[in-house]
Every structure is written in structure tokens, then in C-alpha cells.
Design an enzyme around this catalytic site. Structure first.
Site, PDB file in Angstrom:
ATOM      1  N   ASP A 104       0.883  -1.163   0.000  1.00  0.00           N
ATOM      2  CA  ASP A 104       0.000   0.000   0.000  1.00  0.00           C
ATOM      3  C   ASP A 104       0.925   1.219   0.000  1.00  0.00           C
ATOM      4  O   ASP A 104       1.422   1.622   1.049  1.00  0.00           O
ATOM      5  CB  ASP A 104      -0.899  -0.013   1.239  1.00  0.00           C
ATOM      6  N   GLU A 134      -1.117  -1.232  -4.856  1.00  0.00           N
ATOM      7  CA  GLU A 134      -2.340  -0.460  -5.091  1.00  0.00           C
ATOM      8  C   GLU A 134      -2.125   0.487  -6.257  1.00  0.00           C
ATOM      9  O   GLU A 134      -1.137   1.229  -6.304  1.00  0.00           O
ATOM     10  CB  GLU A 134      -2.717   0.332  -3.845  1.00  0.00           C
ATOM     11  N   ASP A 144      -2.739   1.202   6.889  1.00  0.00           N
ATOM     12  CA  ASP A 144      -1.883   0.937   5.719  1.00  0.00           C
ATOM     13  C   ASP A 144      -1.419  -0.519   5.716  1.00  0.00           C
ATOM     14  O   ASP A 144      -1.297  -1.143   4.666  1.00  0.00           O
ATOM     15  CB  ASP A 144      -0.651   1.856   5.733  1.00  0.00           C
TER      16      ASP A 144
END
Length: 179
Positions: free
Chosen positions: A7, A68, A141
Site C-alpha cells: 500500500d 495499489e 496501511d
């Protein structure tokens, strides 16, 4: 299949490793956050992200890296930092010959919770349940990185079959034109 989920972020870059196959219980092998000081020079922050991701790659030896996909937000500074951290993660994987997959936030949320509009708490709750953890990983996160890895484990087989079907169709269409 062993997947490192990333992330991306400059201040907090979530990382998580999950192992398993679709349809079977999954195992979390590690979760954490690569942090950089907000007041450090951008080049040093990117270097710290790179060193952190390289450490995770060395320690866990994933077969895939799921990152991501960066999407447009209103705050251009945030998008730039996220995109730069994302590029570092992809570079680290590519340097080692590890395939990289990009997944959108809504795709990850839908895969893990059933809704592409799930909030952070819902994602954390499902990660906790799916990985049989005692509590959701903190910060968010870290949970998001695990969600990315799970999304990839669950979606990669279908994506691979689809790519193979398209390739077969392309080959057959090309053969039909040359005959």
C-alpha cells in the site's frame, strides 16, 4: 502462492505478505509499515522506501508483488508521493524478476469485503477474519497491504485464464488471416 502486498505511501508504506491459494485458508507471514520522516529530503525518503521493500523481498521471497493502483485525488502532493512510492515498489520487484500486479482500491475492497465502497474498519475486520488474527493490523496501511495480497491471490487464477484465452484467440485469429 506467496504475495507481497504494498500500500504505497511516502510517510507510511504498508507491506504485508500472505501465502495461500484461492478457496483455501490463507496465512499471514508478515505485516508492517515502512516509515520515512516527513521532514527528510524526497530522494532520501524514496531511498528509505526502497530499502524497506528490499528488506521485505529478501526476508519473504514472494512470487508476486501486488501494488495499489494510484488514483487521482484532489491533493496533487499526496498523489505524487503515492505514485513515487508505488514506482519504487514496482522497480524493486522488476529488478528481481518478480511479476507485479496493480489493483484499484475498489477492486481490493470488493474482493475482501464484497463491496467496493467498504470503509477502513470493514476492510480491517475482514482481514482479521480471513487471516484468523486476534485484532486488525495497525495502522490501516498495514491492513490494506494484506488486503492487496489477498485480492491478488483470489483474482490471479481468473486473470491468468482470461489472458490465456485472449492469447489463444489472438493466435487463432492471426492463423485465420494468413491461411
Amino acid at each position: 502462492m506467496r504475495v507481497l502486498g504494498v500500500d504505497p505511501g511516502l510517510t507510511r508504506c504498508g507491506v504485508g505478505v500472505v501465502e495461500g491459494v484461492a478457496g483455501r485458508p490463507l496465512t499471514m507471514l508478515g505485516v508492517g509499515v515502512v516509515r520515512t520522516p516527513v521532514d527528510a529530503d524526497l530522494s532520501h525518503r524514496l531511498l528509505a522506501v526502497e530499502q524497506g521493500i528490499e528488506h521485505w523481498l529478501d526476508e519473504h521471497r514472494p512470487e508476486f508483488v501486488a501494488v495499489e493502483r494510484v488514483f487521482s485525488q484532489h491533493n496533487v502532493r499526496t498523489v505524487m508521493g503515492t505514485a513515487q512510492a508505488s514506482a519504487v515498489a514496482m522497480l524493486c520487484a522488476a529488478r528481481r524478476g518478480i511479476p507485479v500486479a496493480l489493483h484499484t482500491p475498489s477492486e481490493v475492497k470488493a474482493a475482501v469485503t464484497g463491496s467496493g465502497r467498504a470503509d477502513k474498519a470493514q476492510v480491517g475486520a475482514m482481514i482479521t477474519r480471513l487471516l484468523r488474527l486476534s485484532a486488525p493490523p495497525k495502522p490501516a496501511d498495514a491492513a490494506d497491504a494484506l488486503a492487496l495480497a489477498i485480492c491478488h491471490i483470489w483474482r490471479a487464477p481468473a486473470q491468468t485464464r482470461l489472458q490465456q484465452a485472449v492469447a489463444r484467440h489472438t493466435v487463432n485469429a492471426t492463423k485465420g488471416r494468413t491461411a
